[in-house]
Design a protein around this motif. Structure first.
Motif, mmCIF file in Angstrom:
data_model
loop_
_atom_site.group_PDB
_atom_site.id
_atom_site.type_symbol
_atom_site.label_atom_id
_atom_site.label_comp_id
_atom_site.label_asym_id
_atom_site.label_seq_id
_atom_site.Cartn_x
_atom_site.Cartn_y
_atom_site.Cartn_z
ATOM 1 N N ASP A 8 0.718 -1.315 -0.001
ATOM 2 C CA ASP A 8 0.001 -0.012 0.009
ATOM 3 C C ASP A 8 0.897 1.155 0.097
ATOM 4 O OD1 ASP A 8 -2.189 -1.636 0.088
ATOM 5 O OD2 ASP A 8 -2.592 -1.355 2.256
ATOM 6 N N ALA A 9 1.973 1.117 0.609
ATOM 7 C CA ALA A 9 2.838 2.366 0.681
ATOM 8 C C ALA A 9 3.679 2.694 -0.765
ATOM 9 C CB ALA A 9 4.095 2.208 1.895
ATOM 10 N N PHE A 10 3.925 1.724 -1.087
ATOM 11 C CA PHE A 10 4.469 1.652 -2.617
ATOM 12 C C PHE A 10 3.578 2.339 -3.451
ATOM 13 C CE2 PHE A 10 5.175 0.293 -6.605
ATOM 14 C CZ PHE A 10 6.522 0.616 -7.030
ATOM 15 N N LYS A 11 2.487 1.629 -3.520
ATOM 16 C CA LYS A 11 1.216 2.048 -4.387
ATOM 17 C C LYS A 11 0.878 3.520 -4.222
ATOM 18 C CE LYS A 11 -3.700 0.962 -5.604
ATOM 19 N NZ LYS A 11 -4.665 0.094 -5.387
ATOM 20 N N ALA A 12 0.869 4.168 -2.835
ATOM 21 C CA ALA A 12 0.514 5.446 -2.717
ATOM 22 C C ALA A 12 1.782 6.335 -3.339
ATOM 23 C CB ALA A 12 0.504 5.626 -1.306
ATOM 24 N N ASP A 13 2.901 6.007 -3.150
ATOM 25 C CA ASP A 13 4.196 6.920 -3.754
ATOM 26 C C ASP A 13 3.828 6.763 -5.293
ATOM 27 O OD1 ASP A 13 4.987 7.426 -1.234
ATOM 28 O OD2 ASP A 13 6.728 5.986 -1.191
ATOM 29 N N PHE A 14 3.646 5.533 -5.877
ATOM 30 C CA PHE A 14 3.729 5.271 -7.224
ATOM 31 C C PHE A 14 2.696 6.054 -7.873
ATOM 32 C CE2 PHE A 14 2.204 2.796 -11.065
ATOM 33 C CZ PHE A 14 3.349 2.922 -11.739
ATOM 34 N N GLU A 15 1.485 6.069 -7.268
ATOM 35 C CA GLU A 15 0.304 6.880 -8.025
ATOM 36 C C GLU A 15 0.445 8.185 -7.629
ATOM 37 O OE1 GLU A 15 -3.490 5.050 -6.552
ATOM 38 O OE2 GLU A 15 -3.051 3.367 -8.157
ATOM 39 N N ALA A 16 1.244 8.850 -6.699
ATOM 40 C CA ALA A 16 1.639 10.088 -6.395
ATOM 41 C C ALA A 16 2.442 10.653 -7.499
ATOM 42 C CB ALA A 16 1.809 10.501 -4.929
ATOM 43 N N GLY A 17 2.931 9.736 -8.358
ATOM 44 C CA GLY A 17 3.988 10.177 -9.250
ATOM 45 C C GLY A 17 5.363 10.391 -8.571
#
Length: 222
Positions: A8-17
């Motif tokens: 989830d932490a990775f996904k949040a950073d990824f989707e935040a660009g």
């Protein structure tokens, strides 16, 4: 931190660009669309689940040695993970979490293998990068994944997106088809019965390795 919390932490950073990916919002929306369409397709209804018999298979490890399900089951139950490939950061985090849990599986007499459509060279890369001590098996054309009901075709618009991101699956997999397995985790007992199954069309969600332990304990009457 749990595996899902890390994902989830990775996904949040990824989707935040955030760097190093710097992915624009249009890419994120396309990926979300493809995931939702796979969910809505009911693909998981075709996947093998607990209570089903696991299809027998023999696949090669990164050194080209054949590994058969039948032989593995003579030694004890099996934890089996299907993943997309070395190019998928979610998969790599899952492999690392499984490696950390390997001693707990082994203490209950179980083996652990992971299966991916990627070539042997990319499986060797998976082992090196993730510091793995369990076998990674190559599944050409996603044939074993198909036998488990996990293989799906990427939609054309996602193929074009992957090409633009240099995620050229035919090169990674040595296979012209643009297919992938839905990430899945199974526990198979020594009789070949699936006693635990978790299949998710959303590749950003994976079960915790600890979720396998109750099923493994039951195989030992614990």
């Amino acid at each position: 931190m749990t595996l899902q919390a890390k994902l989830d932490a990775f996904k949040a950073d990824f989707e935040a660009g955030k760097p190093p990916y710097n992915v624009p919002p249009s890419v994120i929306e396309t990926m979300r669309r493809a995931t939702q369409e796979l969910i809505d397709s009911g693909a998981t209804d075709r996947a093998l689940m607990a209570g089903d018999k696991a299809p027998l298979f023999t696949l090669n490890d990164p050194q080209g040695n054949p590994v058969s399900l039948a032989e593995l089951l003579t030694k004890g139950p099996l934890v089996l993970s299907f993943y997309r490939g070395v190019w998928c950061p979610y998969c790599n985090m899952e492999l690392q979490a499984l490696e950390n849990s390997l001693p707990a599986f082994q203490a209950l007499g179980a083996s652990l293998i992971a299966v991916s459509p990627q070539t042997a060279a990319n499986s060797r890369k998976s082992v090196r990068q993730n510091h793995l001590s369990f076998p990674i098996l190559s599944d050409p054309h996603n044939s074993v994944a198909a036998a488990f009901g996990l293989r799906f075709n990427l939609p054309d618009y996602l193929v074009e997106l992957y090409k633009g991101l240099n995620n050229d699956l035919p090169i990674f997999n040595g296979d012209a088809s643009w297919t992938l397995p839905m990430p899945a985790r199974y526990v198979i007992d020594q009789e070949g019965n699936i006693i635990y199954a978790e299949v998710n069309p959303d590749y950003t969600h994976r079960p915790e390795p600890e979720d396998m332990l109750p099923s493994l304990r039951r195989t030992r009457g614990l």
